[in-house]
Design an enzyme around this catalytic site. Sequence first.
Site: not given
Length: 474
Positions: A9, A109-110, A253
């Site tokens: 996210c 996010n997470g 990445y």
Amino acid sequence: MFDKLREECAVMGVFGHPEAANMVYLGLYALQHRGQESSGIVSSDGKVLVSHRQMGLVADIFKEEVIKRLEGASAIGHNRYSTSGQSHIKNAQPFVVEYVQGPIAISHNGNLVNAGVLRDELEASGSIFQSTSDTEVIIHLIATSRETTLMGRIVEALSRARGAYSLLFLTLDRMIAARDPMGFRPLVLGEFKSGRTRGFVVASETCALDLIEAQYLREVEPGEIITFGPKGMESLKPFPPAPHAKCIFEYIYFARPDSNLYGRNVYLVRKELGRQLARENGVEADLVTPVPDSGVPAAIGYAEESGLPLEFGLIRNHYVGRTFIEPQESIRHFGVKIKLNAQREVLEGKRVVVVDDSIVRGTTSRKIVRMLRDAGAKKVHMRISSPPTTGPCYYGIDTPTRSELIASASSVEEIRKFIDADSLCYLSHEGMYGFLDGRTQGFCDACFSGNYPVHFDDEGHTRQLHLFDATQQR
Ligand code: AMP
């Protein structure tokens, strides 16, 4: 048992800008790589929270008429991607709930490692969940807290959460940013001038700040909660300090190369990883070629260090959507060919070093090697700018389950055979930290090392991490 989501996210929030929602929209646009399944923005004009959430890409969702409805000087947003079959609008964020002190929106996010345990407890005491997301657990913890102030409720809720969270909350008059004490996922703070006033922005990555011409101030620190309100910005560190576990895979990445992450430019880090890869695993060859886009910076570094020419032997189509109609008549390696095309004029008769950032299942690498050979490459040497990916991520990167990770059960030689390369080399674990002069502290590298910094919740429950493996939860 509910389905555990694994989500990648982006979060983005703006406080103190007359076009807050428009700024958040631009930030989400810059952060599209972190999640492509759904997107949403919630804004506040001081009287109501207005929300728009939809499946799809940022640019397709936020048309002018949608942005116009999202009035107010503060807004938070979210991009979401999950591959565990929970592709549904009910899981799209930001979530908005009413609790006793008014409406509150949340972007997360997470992944929490104790979400299942907390959810069972909350459900047993009467909470009704509408989604399958970890984020809703945080909301219910806030809503059911006995604390009287919003900050008290947030601190109490987060003190029970284990794992990764970079969070944004929005109320009628405040925006609140929070990052877990180990700092798994990135979160950065910036400021901008809007007329005479100073506004603030919080985002997953700095590339979102650049687009809206905000100045980078610093990271939201691990364990920090920052409130932006009528009195300006206030910082709180209510939790005991914990060892930091910043995600190294963001460097390898996930993050955009033009972002500055944990104080370093991602592109330059990736180039350095490529240089180190060449030092460790040089080979006689005629040219170096990247797997675009993710392998490009490392390939540049590899070429510079090895003295070999860099050529684009594979060209990427940038307009590939997530679905396409496959012809009934079979075309070999169709999926990868849609995205990448090998150039015979560059590759024919050449000994090629092909550089990518990681191998996950191995299927892409296998197809790429085949494509390079079909285009006339005489030798194909695969070089990977990270160590073998041996374990799944429980903290917010969407890696498949352990059994699907080729390096979890196969040796490098077995993987080389599977992808059919003439040679295959990965970057060493120490080499991955070469750009930090070998300092390994402060990072989470569990996907490469198996050292998971948070194993299970410490409230007496003995559910080991593997119980949260998606396959076993479905
Ligand atoms: P695979 O065929 O599963 O080995 O895929 C390898 C490719 O996936 C590499 O080119 C990586 O850059 C890319 N990759 C690595 N991690 C992820 C991720 N979490 N999400 C999407 N792609 C990834």
